[in-house]
Design a protein around this motif. Structure first.
Motif, short mmCIF file in Angstrom:
data_model
loop_
_atom_site.label_atom_id
_atom_site.label_comp_id
_atom_site.label_asym_id
_atom_site.label_seq_id
_atom_site.Cartn_x
_atom_site.Cartn_y
_atom_site.Cartn_z
N PHE A 1 1.04 -1.27 0.29
CA PHE A 1 -0.40 -0.01 -0.27
C PHE A 1 0.72 1.42 -0.26
CE2 PHE A 1 -3.32 -2.79 1.34
CZ PHE A 1 -4.70 -1.89 0.71
N GLY A 2 2.02 1.05 0.69
CA GLY A 2 2.58 2.15 0.85
C GLY A 2 3.52 2.36 -0.46
N LEU A 3 3.67 1.49 -0.95
CA LEU A 3 4.89 1.51 -2.48
C LEU A 3 3.11 2.35 -3.97
CD1 LEU A 3 6.52 -1.09 -3.39
CD2 LEU A 3 7.47 1.26 -2.71
N TRP A 4 2.05 1.50 -3.44
CA TRP A 4 0.42 2.15 -4.11
C TRP A 4 0.91 3.84 -4.07
CZ3 TRP A 4 -5.07 0.33 -3.60
CH2 TRP A 4 -5.64 0.96 -4.33
N HIS A 5 0.90 4.01 -3.13
CA HIS A 5 0.21 5.60 -2.51
C HIS A 5 2.08 6.58 -2.85
CE1 HIS A 5 0.15 8.86 -0.59
NE2 HIS A 5 -1.14 8.95 -0.34
N ALA B 1 4.20 10.67 -6.90
CA ALA B 1 5.51 10.73 -7.19
C ALA B 1 5.07 10.90 -9.13
CB ALA B 1 6.11 9.88 -6.54
N SER B 2 3.59 10.61 -9.20
CA SER B 2 3.65 10.74 -10.47
C SER B 2 4.16 9.66 -11.42
CB SER B 2 3.35 11.99 -11.49
OG SER B 2 2.20 12.94 -10.77
N VAL B 3 4.91 8.45 -10.68
CA VAL B 3 5.17 7.90 -11.73
C VAL B 3 5.05 7.15 -12.99
CG1 VAL B 3 6.51 4.93 -11.70
CG2 VAL B 3 6.64 7.29 -9.43
N LEU B 4 3.28 6.94 -13.04
CA LEU B 4 2.42 6.26 -13.77
C LEU B 4 1.63 7.94 -14.69
CD1 LEU B 4 0.91 3.19 -11.66
CD2 LEU B 4 3.04 3.35 -13.20
N ASP B 5 1.27 6.76 -15.66
CA ASP B 5 0.36 8.00 -16.98
C ASP B 5 -1.01 8.48 -15.38
OD1 ASP B 5 -2.21 8.87 -17.99
OD2 ASP B 5 -0.09 9.37 -19.56
N VAL C 1 -3.68 9.02 -15.71
CA VAL C 1 -5.34 8.18 -15.86
C VAL C 1 -5.03 7.17 -14.84
CG1 VAL C 1 -6.43 7.01 -17.64
CG2 VAL C 1 -5.41 8.90 -18.28
N LEU C 2 -3.75 5.96 -14.82
CA LEU C 2 -3.94 4.85 -13.62
C LEU C 2 -3.34 5.67 -12.60
CD1 LEU C 2 -1.90 3.45 -16.39
CD2 LEU C 2 -3.92 3.00 -16.30
N SER C 3 -3.34 6.29 -12.34
CA SER C 3 -2.55 6.98 -11.39
C SER C 3 -3.53 7.33 -10.16
CB SER C 3 -1.66 8.40 -11.08
OG SER C 3 -1.01 7.78 -10.40
N LYS C 4 -4.06 6.50 -9.52
CA LYS C 4 -5.04 6.64 -8.80
C LYS C 4 -4.77 5.87 -6.85
CE LYS C 4 -8.24 7.73 -11.68
NZ LYS C 4 -8.35 9.48 -11.74
N THR C 5 -4.81 6.93 -6.18
CA THR C 5 -4.21 6.65 -4.46
C THR C 5 -5.35 5.49 -4.03
OG1 THR C 5 -6.24 8.30 -3.66
CG2 THR C 5 -3.96 9.14 -4.45
N PRO C 6 -5.30 4.78 -3.55
CA PRO C 6 -5.69 3.59 -2.26
C PRO C 6 -6.95 5.21 -1.32
CG PRO C 6 -3.67 3.50 -2.00
CD PRO C 6 -3.82 4.96 -2.54
N GLU C 7 -6.95 5.95 -1.40
CA GLU C 7 -8.32 6.74 -0.67
C GLU C 7 -8.93 6.57 -1.82
OE1 GLU C 7 -4.78 7.39 -0.64
OE2 GLU C 7 -4.44 7.33 2.02
N GLN C 8 -9.00 6.96 -3.32
CA GLN C 8 -10.64 7.26 -3.92
C GLN C 8 -10.58 5.59 -4.07
OE1 GLN C 8 -6.67 8.97 -7.03
NE2 GLN C 8 -8.56 10.30 -7.12
N SER C 9 -9.30 4.65 -4.37
CA SER C 9 -10.13 3.34 -4.55
C SER C 9 -11.28 2.62 -2.91
CB SER C 9 -9.27 2.25 -4.48
OG SER C 9 -8.84 2.62 -5.72
N TRP C 10 -10.89 3.43 -1.97
CA TRP C 10 -11.59 3.06 -0.86
C TRP C 10 -12.53 3.99 -0.82
CZ3 TRP C 10 -12.34 -0.21 3.27
CH2 TRP C 10 -13.27 -0.08 4.44
#
Length: 284
Positions: free
Chosen positions: A48-52, A57-61, A63-72
């Motif tokens: 989860f830390g790596l996901w956040h 850090a805007s590593v991904l695009d 469109v794909l960059s969504k936080t764990p909080e948004q999914s929750w």
């Protein structure tokens, strides 16, 4: 005067020593289980830390960059609206139905092939050819035949579960000890006794292992069918939210599916351990 023999009680020291040894032997097992659980929690937190971090850090695009909080947030909103539960119920109904039907058919076919080697040699090329077909390519065929309702999902998942359970049951029958079979023949054991007293107990662990694996593949088959076309289900939700690039919902549903798979696997493991408690621990 009559004399009566009484059983001498076990000395207290012996009993206490045995109990102490049992406690000492169980303590390392408990520590080992706690260590495993602790590492599992640590790995989950790291993930989860790596996901956040990849999101912040805007590593991904984007469109794909969504936080764990948004999914929750999606999970809580979908749970409150009932969307999550109704689609989870539709998926799990198809999963369990496909697993039960294909599991029963697979056990019967596997035991029959294991007991009838000539029939097995005749059918093996055809079974291998059928098993090698990509199941996802059969999805349109099942949709045309059964529509986009429950039975198309059940049909696709059943093709996965059947061959897994059949292979496990067949391998279990083959694992019967040749010495036991020769001794049974010498003792005049009839076919029914041979089947119920030797083949079924020997094949049972392999059957349970294949059923446990088949339950997970049933979930994969149902979700795969839903991704192509379905009235409802978690796979259909993934397809719908992917089309509108609502990736936080896609991630949330994928995590939910992973959690469902873990729960199903743990439940099957508990049932297997309970029903096979007659086996030595190293064989379970």
């Amino acid at each position: 005067m009559t004399s009566s023999k009484t059983k001498s009680p076990v000395p207290r020291g012996v009993t206490e020593a045995a109990e102490g040894q049992g406690r000492r032997s169980s303590a390392p097992r408990r520590r080992g289980r706690l260590t495993v659980r602790a590492w599992q929690v640590i790995l989950l937190l790291v993930w989860f830390g790596l996901w956040h971090w990849t999101t912040s850090a805007s590593v991904l695009d984007p469109v794909l960059s969504k936080t764990p909080e948004q999914s929750w947030n999606y999970l809580t909103t979908a749970a409150e609206s009932g969307e999550l539960w109704s689609n989870t119920k539709a998926t799990m109904a198809a999963v369990l139905l496909a697993w039960v039907l294909a599991g029963i058919a697979g056990v019967i076919a596997g035991l029959a092939l294991g007991l009838l080697p000539t029939t097995e040699r005749i059918l093996t090329p055809y079974l291998e050819a059928m098993n090698s077909m990509p199941r996802i390519a059969l999805a349109p065929l099942f949709i045309v035949a059964f529509g986009i309702g429950l039975w198309a999902k059940v049909a696709l998942a059943s093709t996965l579960v059947f061959f897994i359970v059949m292979s496990g049951a067949r391998a279990g029958v083959r694992s019967a000890d040749a010495e036991w079979l020769r001794l049974s023949a010498v003792l005049g054991v009839n076919s029914f006794q041979l089947f119920t007293k030797i083949f079924v107990p020997v094949a049972t662990p392999a059957i349970f292992a294949s059923l446990r694996l088949g339950l997970i593949y049933s979930l994969l088959g149902v979700v795969g069918s839903e991704l192509i076309s379905a009235e409802n289900g978690l796979g259909q939700l993934i397809a719908n939210y992917s089309n509108i690039f609502q990736m936080e919902a896609v991630y949330a549903i994928l995590i939910l599916l992973a959690l469902i798979a873990v729960i199903l696997n743990q439940l099957m493991g508990a049932v297997e351990a309970r029903l096979l408690s007659w086996q030595p621990p190293e064989e379970r």
